[in-house]
Design a protein around this motif. Structure first.
Motif, mmCIF file in Angstrom:
data_model
loop_
_atom_site.group_PDB
_atom_site.id
_atom_site.type_symbol
_atom_site.label_atom_id
_atom_site.label_comp_id
_atom_site.label_asym_id
_atom_site.label_seq_id
_atom_site.Cartn_x
_atom_site.Cartn_y
_atom_site.Cartn_z
ATOM 1 N N ASN A 23 -27.640 27.897 -30.676
ATOM 2 C CA ASN A 23 -26.805 28.766 -30.440
ATOM 3 C C ASN A 23 -27.064 29.693 -29.457
ATOM 4 O O ASN A 23 -26.208 30.185 -28.575
ATOM 5 C CB ASN A 23 -26.382 29.806 -31.740
ATOM 6 N N LYS A 24 -28.246 30.247 -29.325
ATOM 7 C CA LYS A 24 -28.548 31.337 -28.371
ATOM 8 C C LYS A 24 -28.681 30.345 -26.843
ATOM 9 O O LYS A 24 -28.087 31.203 -25.974
ATOM 10 C CB LYS A 24 -30.319 31.731 -28.472
ATOM 11 N N GLY A 25 -29.075 29.159 -26.949
ATOM 12 C CA GLY A 25 -28.940 28.666 -25.571
ATOM 13 C C GLY A 25 -27.797 28.345 -25.083
ATOM 14 O O GLY A 25 -27.219 28.462 -24.002
ATOM 15 N N CYS B 169 -25.751 29.746 -21.771
ATOM 16 C CA CYS B 169 -25.285 28.876 -20.785
ATOM 17 C C CYS B 169 -23.787 29.483 -20.454
ATOM 18 O O CYS B 169 -23.486 29.210 -19.421
ATOM 19 C CB CYS B 169 -25.138 27.626 -21.499
ATOM 20 N N ARG B 170 -23.269 29.725 -21.580
ATOM 21 C CA ARG B 170 -21.637 30.037 -21.474
ATOM 22 C C ARG B 170 -21.556 31.375 -20.533
ATOM 23 O O ARG B 170 -20.691 31.289 -19.509
ATOM 24 C CB ARG B 170 -21.026 30.493 -22.659
ATOM 25 N N ALA C 30 -23.785 20.776 -17.729
ATOM 26 C CA ALA C 30 -24.925 19.944 -18.365
ATOM 27 C C ALA C 30 -26.357 20.122 -17.834
ATOM 28 O O ALA C 30 -27.067 20.488 -18.396
ATOM 29 C CB ALA C 30 -24.595 18.229 -18.309
ATOM 30 N N LYS C 31 -26.312 20.445 -16.266
ATOM 31 C CA LYS C 31 -27.605 20.643 -15.929
ATOM 32 C C LYS C 31 -27.978 22.161 -16.114
ATOM 33 O O LYS C 31 -29.125 22.564 -16.285
ATOM 34 C CB LYS C 31 -27.363 20.524 -14.250
ATOM 35 N N THR C 32 -26.925 22.774 -16.092
ATOM 36 C CA THR C 32 -27.117 24.455 -16.522
ATOM 37 C C THR C 32 -27.875 24.526 -17.845
ATOM 38 O O THR C 32 -28.677 25.458 -18.161
ATOM 39 C CB THR C 32 -25.833 25.243 -15.992
ATOM 40 N N LEU C 33 -26.837 23.853 -18.892
ATOM 41 C CA LEU C 33 -27.505 23.894 -20.287
ATOM 42 C C LEU C 33 -29.007 23.456 -20.293
ATOM 43 O O LEU C 33 -29.799 23.592 -20.778
ATOM 44 C CB LEU C 33 -26.506 22.926 -21.161
#
Length: 65
Positions: A2-4, A8-9, A23-26
């Motif tokens: 959840n933190k990740g 990312c958001r 997807a790359k950012t996440l």
């Protein structure tokens, strides 16, 4: 996780992009900022998604394979 996803958001709010960029950012956030073994494992998964989604606007069934 959840933190990740929350991190990312926030990053995508400041630096939006297409599906591959998201997807790359996440992937980067999970691998670099989430501890334990799951961050890097899921990070690698989303890195693979980013490679397959590069230049695509939609996810199709073949992309998931």
């Amino acid at each position: 996780m959840n933190k990740g996803f929350t991190m990312c958001r926030e990053e995508l709010d400041n630096n939006p992009g297409d599906l591959a960029h998201s997807a790359k950012t996440l992937s980067k956030i999970l691998m670099m900022k989430i501890g334990g073994s799951m961050g890097p494992l899921y990070g690698k998964l989303f890195r693979g998604f980013a490679k397959e989604l590069d230049g695509k606007a939609d996810i199709e069934i073949n992309d998931m394979a």
